[in-house]
Design a protein around this motif. Structure first.
Motif, PDB file in Angstrom:
ATOM      1  N   ILE A  72       4.053  -0.386  -4.076  1.00  0.00           N
ATOM      2  CA  ILE A  72       4.405  -1.067  -5.324  1.00  0.00           C
ATOM      3  C   ILE A  72       3.241  -0.923  -6.302  1.00  0.00           C
ATOM      4  O   ILE A  72       2.078  -1.166  -5.949  1.00  0.00           O
ATOM      5  CB  ILE A  72       4.728  -2.549  -5.051  1.00  0.00           C
ATOM      6  N   THR A  73       3.574  -0.511  -7.515  1.00  0.00           N
ATOM      7  CA  THR A  73       2.524  -0.207  -8.497  1.00  0.00           C
ATOM      8  C   THR A  73       3.102  -0.321  -9.904  1.00  0.00           C
ATOM      9  O   THR A  73       4.314  -0.160 -10.080  1.00  0.00           O
ATOM     10  CB  THR A  73       1.969   1.223  -8.240  1.00  0.00           C
ATOM     11  N   CYS A 113       6.763  -1.537 -10.588  1.00  0.00           N
ATOM     12  CA  CYS A 113       6.929  -2.953 -10.911  1.00  0.00           C
ATOM     13  C   CYS A 113       6.612  -3.126 -12.394  1.00  0.00           C
ATOM     14  O   CYS A 113       5.668  -2.515 -12.904  1.00  0.00           O
ATOM     15  CB  CYS A 113       5.938  -3.755 -10.055  1.00  0.00           C
ATOM     16  N   ILE A 125       0.260  -5.418 -13.907  1.00  0.00           N
ATOM     17  CA  ILE A 125       1.405  -5.653 -13.025  1.00  0.00           C
ATOM     18  C   ILE A 125       1.784  -7.140 -13.055  1.00  0.00           C
ATOM     19  O   ILE A 125       0.899  -8.008 -13.039  1.00  0.00           O
ATOM     20  CB  ILE A 125       1.087  -5.175 -11.583  1.00  0.00           C
ATOM     21  N   GLU A 154       2.717 -10.146 -11.376  1.00  0.00           N
ATOM     22  CA  GLU A 154       2.652 -10.613  -9.982  1.00  0.00           C
ATOM     23  C   GLU A 154       3.921 -11.360  -9.567  1.00  0.00           C
ATOM     24  O   GLU A 154       4.254 -11.420  -8.387  1.00  0.00           O
ATOM     25  CB  GLU A 154       1.402 -11.481  -9.765  1.00  0.00           C
ATOM     26  N   ILE A 179       6.662  -8.834  -8.011  1.00  0.00           N
ATOM     27  CA  ILE A 179       6.328  -7.960  -6.878  1.00  0.00           C
ATOM     28  C   ILE A 179       7.216  -8.254  -5.666  1.00  0.00           C
ATOM     29  O   ILE A 179       7.778  -7.337  -5.054  1.00  0.00           O
ATOM     30  CB  ILE A 179       4.832  -8.120  -6.494  1.00  0.00           C
ATOM     31  N   THR A 211       7.648  -1.226   2.703  1.00  0.00           N
ATOM     32  CA  THR A 211       6.506  -1.431   1.798  1.00  0.00           C
ATOM     33  C   THR A 211       5.209  -1.516   2.610  1.00  0.00           C
ATOM     34  O   THR A 211       5.129  -2.248   3.586  1.00  0.00           O
ATOM     35  CB  THR A 211       6.684  -2.724   0.972  1.00  0.00           C
ATOM     36  N   ILE A 246       0.115  -2.278  -2.158  1.00  0.00           N
ATOM     37  CA  ILE A 246       0.234  -2.566  -3.602  1.00  0.00           C
ATOM     38  C   ILE A 246      -0.986  -1.923  -4.261  1.00  0.00           C
ATOM     39  O   ILE A 246      -2.124  -2.151  -3.826  1.00  0.00           O
ATOM     40  CB  ILE A 246       0.218  -4.089  -3.880  1.00  0.00           C
ATOM     41  N   THR A 260      -2.887  -2.065  -7.654  1.00  0.00           N
ATOM     42  CA  THR A 260      -2.975  -2.759  -8.936  1.00  0.00           C
ATOM     43  C   THR A 260      -3.812  -1.916  -9.895  1.00  0.00           C
ATOM     44  O   THR A 260      -4.604  -1.080  -9.457  1.00  0.00           O
ATOM     45  CB  THR A 260      -3.647  -4.133  -8.766  1.00  0.00           C
ATOM     46  N   ILE A 286      -1.632 -11.872  -6.017  1.00  0.00           N
ATOM     47  CA  ILE A 286      -1.265 -10.581  -5.422  1.00  0.00           C
ATOM     48  C   ILE A 286      -1.758 -10.506  -3.969  1.00  0.00           C
ATOM     49  O   ILE A 286      -1.013 -10.098  -3.067  1.00  0.00           O
ATOM     50  CB  ILE A 286      -1.822  -9.421  -6.284  1.00  0.00           C
TER      51      ILE A 286
END
Ligand SMILES: Cc1ncc(COP(=O)(O)O)c(C=O)c1O
Length: 376
Positions: free
Chosen positions: A75-76, A98, A107, A109, A112, A120, A123, A125, A138
């Protein structure tokens, strides 16, 4: 002409580079690389730092250290540079974009958790414009779902989040020392390995998968192949340049902050008149004056402003074309509407010139020019 960016070079950079050329070792991990580590330790308390040939390479190293494999999802945000995502795409992991926050462009939060699946793994960030993300929230999500967090702090050297320095806020932090960043070695970067137990492996990955650094430290008498890796180690000549830049830290920081504050004060009336929006810095953040960006009401107004500023000799650029709706992002199956806030900001944000050797007069000229154009 007020350029968009200009490196700040003094006699000190020249002196150290020439010294390194004449008296030093030209490959990596020489005396200037060690001096850079000392300077980061003294100023930020940062340990476990490894210089790399770029911020991109630091991110690629982090992806190897995080053991990302094909089938993993990451996730980014999509409001970032291609390197953030290429770093794990190269390991076969898939980006799950995201959306970002309206205020910081970081991002979001709060969006997410809904993107997390059984696949997943991590992450990534991005501390956009040197403003760290809401890292406590996060990291808490990451703990709950057993994910690794990698902080792309390419732009955030010296910024803090709740008093803690960018780059130290999760398992791995990645800096860039590219010419466009606050502190430059031309091309370069660093990985901060905040998990002590991963440091030996990080050293091996940076040295083409060998334990060569243990030989340099006198721990073993010959080195051999231990892991995958690449040539992520920069020349000590470049570290000499970065040493000078870091020794000039207070001067560079103060000069950039003067320009940032001049923009912020000078453009506030235009914000009150509803003609643009200024950057929003959360109260838990001390930023590093890396970037000054404004938000315009529409794409058309932004284009017109860019063109008219150019006529007045001022070079301003758009920030990012969001990755999810870029040609490659679309080819991966993403759709523009997946990240509506990112799309809107991608079309309306504008980055003003900012570099250490810009004077207050230069900044005031940019302010005056924007005023003239937007109120004509
Ligand atoms: C957010 C972000 N990530 C990664 C990078 C890549 O850094 P480098 O140019 O040092 O490879 C940059 C800078 O260009 C960046 O701004």
């Amino acid at each position: 002409m007020i350029r968009f960016n200009k490196p700040t070079i003094t006699d000190l950079e020249e002196k150290y580079i020439i010294d390194s050329l004449r008296n030093g070792i030209h490959s990596g991990d020489g005396k200037y690389t060690k001096r850079v580590y000392e300077l980061f330790y003294e100023r930020f308390g940062i340990e476990n730092m490894l210089l790399t040939t770029s911020g991109t390479d630091a991110l690629e190293m982090a992806s190897i250290l995080a053991d990302l494999v094909p089938g993993d999802e990451v996730i980014t945000p999509s409001f970032t540079f291609s390197s953030t995502v290429n770093a794990f795409l190269l390991r076969g992991a898939k980006p799950v974009f995201c959306d970002i926050r309206e205020d910081t462009f970081n991002i979001d939060e709060n969006k997410i958790e809904e993107l997390i699946t059984d696949n997943t793994k991590a992450i990534y960030t991005v501390d956009y414009a040197g403003i760290p993300c809401e890292m406590d929230a996060i990291n808490e999500i990451a703990r709950k779902y057993d994910l690794v967090v990698i902080e792309d702090a390419a732009q955030a050297v010296g910024s803090t989040y709740k008093g803690r320095y960018a780059g130290t806020l999760s398992e791995y932090g990645c800096f860039s020392f590219h010419e466009t960043k606050n502190f430059s070695m031309g091309e370069g970067g660093a990985i901060i390995v905040n998990l002590d137990e991963q440091m030996d492996r990080a050293e091996i990955i940076r040295e083409k998968g060998t334990n060569r650094r243990q030989v340099l430290k006198g721990l073993v008498d010959k080195y051999t192949w231990h892991d995958i890796g690449s040539s992520f180690l920069p020349s000590d000549l470049l570290a000499a340049m970065l040493t000078a830049q870091m020794e000039r830290y207070d001067e560079i920081f103060a000069k950039r902050m003067l320009v940032w504050n001049t923009y912020h004060a000078g453009l506030s009336e235009l914000e009150q008149a509803g003609l643009l929006r200024l950057p929003i810095i959360p109260d838990y953040v001390e930023h590093n004056a890396h970037m000054y960006n404004i938000l315009l009401p529409t794409d058309e107004i932004r284009s017109q402003l860019i063109d008219e500023l150019k006529e007045k000799g001022v070079i301003a650029y758009i920030c990012y074309v969001p990755l999810h709706s870029s040609p490659y992002g679309l080819s991966l199956g993403n759709k523009p509407e997946d990240c509506p806030v990112t799309e809107k900001i991608g079309h309306t944000a504008l980055r003003l010139p900012l570099y250490a050797d810009m004077t207050e007069e230069d900044a005031l000229y940019v302010v005056k020019s924007i005023n003239e154009i937007l109120t004509q």
